[in-house]
Design an enzyme around this catalytic site. Structure first.
Site, PDB file in Angstrom:
ATOM      1  N   HIS A  60       1.931   4.296  -3.013  1.00 29.33           N
ATOM      2  CA  HIS A  60       1.963   5.746  -2.863  1.00 29.33           C
ATOM      3  C   HIS A  60       3.313   6.305  -3.326  1.00 29.33           C
ATOM      4  O   HIS A  60       3.376   7.265  -4.095  1.00 29.33           O
ATOM      5  CB  HIS A  60       1.766   6.138  -1.394  1.00 29.33           C
ATOM      6  CG  HIS A  60       0.369   6.023  -0.896  1.00 29.33           C
ATOM      7  ND1 HIS A  60      -0.719   6.562  -1.559  1.00 29.33           N
ATOM      8  CD2 HIS A  60      -0.136   5.446   0.237  1.00 29.33           C
ATOM      9  CE1 HIS A  60      -1.823   6.318  -0.857  1.00 29.33           C
ATOM     10  NE2 HIS A  60      -1.496   5.637   0.221  1.00 29.33           N
ATOM     11  N   HIS A  94       0.842  -1.201   0.000  1.00 26.87           N
ATOM     12  CA  HIS A  94       0.000   0.000   0.000  1.00 26.87           C
ATOM     13  C   HIS A  94       0.877   1.252   0.000  1.00 26.87           C
ATOM     14  O   HIS A  94       0.695   2.160  -0.820  1.00 26.87           O
ATOM     15  CB  HIS A  94      -0.908  -0.029   1.234  1.00 26.87           C
ATOM     16  CG  HIS A  94      -1.755   1.185   1.417  1.00 26.87           C
ATOM     17  ND1 HIS A  94      -3.123   1.161   1.289  1.00 26.87           N
ATOM     18  CD2 HIS A  94      -1.444   2.473   1.743  1.00 26.87           C
ATOM     19  CE1 HIS A  94      -3.615   2.363   1.520  1.00 26.87           C
ATOM     20  NE2 HIS A  94      -2.604   3.185   1.796  1.00 26.87           N
ATOM     21  N   GLU A  95       1.831   1.294   0.916  1.00 28.18           N
ATOM     22  CA  GLU A  95       2.693   2.466   1.019  1.00 28.18           C
ATOM     23  C   GLU A  95       3.650   2.559  -0.169  1.00 28.18           C
ATOM     24  O   GLU A  95       3.981   3.658  -0.630  1.00 28.18           O
ATOM     25  CB  GLU A  95       3.479   2.432   2.341  1.00 28.18           C
ATOM     26  CG  GLU A  95       2.613   2.358   3.585  1.00 28.18           C
ATOM     27  CD  GLU A  95       1.579   3.470   3.679  1.00 28.18           C
ATOM     28  OE1 GLU A  95       1.753   4.509   3.020  1.00 28.18           O
ATOM     29  OE2 GLU A  95       0.579   3.295   4.389  1.00 28.18           O
TER      30      GLU A  95
END
Length: 268
Positions: free
Chosen positions: A61, A57-58
């Site tokens: 980003h 997820h990170e």
């Protein structure tokens, strides 16, 4: 020298590879029924896989930010998938894992620091925010693939339950992350399109957004509506409520789940 440095900034961290290895070994233990108790294997597998999804997820980003103009994410270690490199490891890893253990919900965290001043264009800012929860959506589709592809023949019941619960975590994380609440990715998605005055007024509340969502979810009526939505999504993907509840019960094996969920009972 610069090339070598850039490569090291993007080399996958041994920490992340270790977490993946734990997920793989514990997943194999669930599949084969190796080890005792069965619930412990499910606990380790789901927790490790959940941390892997948090890292991805990170990473999503950071990777999107890199291609949008923020080249600083490499030097910060965000492209290595190392959870220890996050700005707020407590919010990004520890709290989400604790929320899963306590309530069986994939509450999102907050981690990578993007230098927004390096990025031009509102669409790019929105895409950076959307990249994380879209990763949870993709992870949910992968977890539920055996269900919606009707490919469950040969998949052990125990492993199916674990996948169902892991999918529930991904769906809850995606829905919560897309909420337009300050501090969450959903707000980051719309923030570039808001006026400067509104953004300045909302900014002080960003640090409390995650806690506010967690608090609101404790309201029974809200919790009921939220999980109706979650189970509706899972049902559309072929995952039944019984399977997710059996997975949750197995994950929380310390609660003597065989007694509470006799229909889920499996041989150790």
């Amino acid at each position: 020298m610069t090339t070598a440095s850039a490569r090291s900034d993007r080399r996958i961290s041994p920490v992340f590879l270790g977490i993946v290895a734990v997920a793989a070994v514990s997943g194999w233990a669930v599949w084969t029924g190796t080890g005792y108790p069965y619930g412990l294997a499910v606990f380790v597998f789901v927790t490790a896989a959940w941390v892997v999804s948090l890292c991805l997820h990170e990473y999503a980003h950071a990777r999107t930010a890199l291609h949008s103009g923020d080249i600083s994410v490499g030097a910060k270690g965000y492209l290595t998938l190392n959870p220890l490199a996050y700005t707020h490891a407590l919010l990004s890893i520890v709290l989400p894992v604790l929320f899963v253990i306590m309530g069986g919900i994939g509450l999102p965290g907050g981690a990578v620091f993007i230098e927004r001043g390096r990025i031009r264009g509102r669409w790019r800012h929105s895409l950076i925010s959307a990249a994380g929860p879209l990763t949870n959506v993709l992870f949910a589709l992968v977890c539920t693939a055996p269900f919606w592809l009707h490919a469950l023949d040969g998949v052990p019941r125990e492993f199916r339950y674990a996948l169902a619960f892991l999918a529930l975590l991904q769906v809850t994380a995606a829905i919560l992350n897309f909420l337009p609440v300050p501090g969450l990715d959903g707000y980051g998605l719309i923030e570039p399109w808001l006026s400067y005055r509104i953004r300045r007024r909302v900014e002080p509340f960003a640090q409390f957004g995650l806690l506010a969502v967690f608090g609101v979810l404790w309201i029974p009526e809200v919790n009921h509506v939220f999980f109706d939505l979650v189970h509706g999504v899972l049902d559309s993907l072929g995952v039944s409520g019984l399977e997710t509840e059996c997975g949750r019960a197995a994950y929380r094996f310390w609660e003597n789940w065989n007694e509470e969920y006799p229909v889920c009972a499996v041989s150790p």
